[in-house]
Motif scaffolding. Sequence first.
Motif, PDB file in Angstrom:
ATOM      1  N   GLU A 112       0.851  -0.934   0.368  1.00  0.00           N
ATOM      2  CA  GLU A 112       0.146  -0.333   0.178  1.00  0.00           C
ATOM      3  C   GLU A 112       0.809   1.496  -0.331  1.00  0.00           C
ATOM      4  N   ASN A 122       0.989   5.382   1.133  1.00  0.00           N
ATOM      5  CA  ASN A 122       0.015   6.740   1.588  1.00  0.00           C
ATOM      6  C   ASN A 122       1.112   7.646   1.383  1.00  0.00           C
ATOM      7  N   GLU A 145      -4.528  14.092   1.111  1.00  0.00           N
ATOM      8  CA  GLU A 145      -4.226  12.669   1.413  1.00  0.00           C
ATOM      9  C   GLU A 145      -3.743  11.513  -0.009  1.00  0.00           C
ATOM     10  N   VAL A 149      -3.646   7.631  -1.260  1.00  0.00           N
ATOM     11  CA  VAL A 149      -3.636   6.734  -0.512  1.00  0.00           C
ATOM     12  C   VAL A 149      -4.026   5.135  -2.089  1.00  0.00           C
TER      13      VAL A 149
END
Length: 157
Positions: free
Chosen positions: A62, A64, A80, A82
């Motif tokens: 992942e 971020n 943000e 993601v």
Amino acid sequence: MKKLGVFCLLVTCIGLQSCKNDKSENTLEVKDVKDATSTECYQAIYEQDTLNLKLLTFKDGEINGNMEMAIDNMPKKVGEIVGEFKGDTLFASYTFIQGGNKEKTFKNPMAFLKRGDQLILGNGQIQLTMGASHFVKGEPIDFEKVKYKFSPVDCVE
């Protein structure tokens, strides 16, 4: 009749409590920066526009991070990122606020092609389905005729 009213009230309270519990269990876990396997920072400059991107990669693949978009004659976007890499392309969701309005958030899909040490922000056709925007399936994302090509920069705390 009073017993029926009390019973209905009790059932409603239990139902609301169980919904509340389900919501807290489905809350996304915020990843700790210390758990990141790598941190990379990028910057894209096009005419009067400057975009800054910081990406943290985790063991599970992942990604971020955060991105700040200062685009000429527009309020600054801060938010943000993601997502995850699929091959050489990072597919991500960008959740951001625009300008000083902290009450309204926006969410857009993004695709970044990793070419050498650059990340290229692609342009693709986006559609809205049930209030969520996403790339149109089967439509290509263009990474050639683009404005923003991110080059690596030193991360600033």
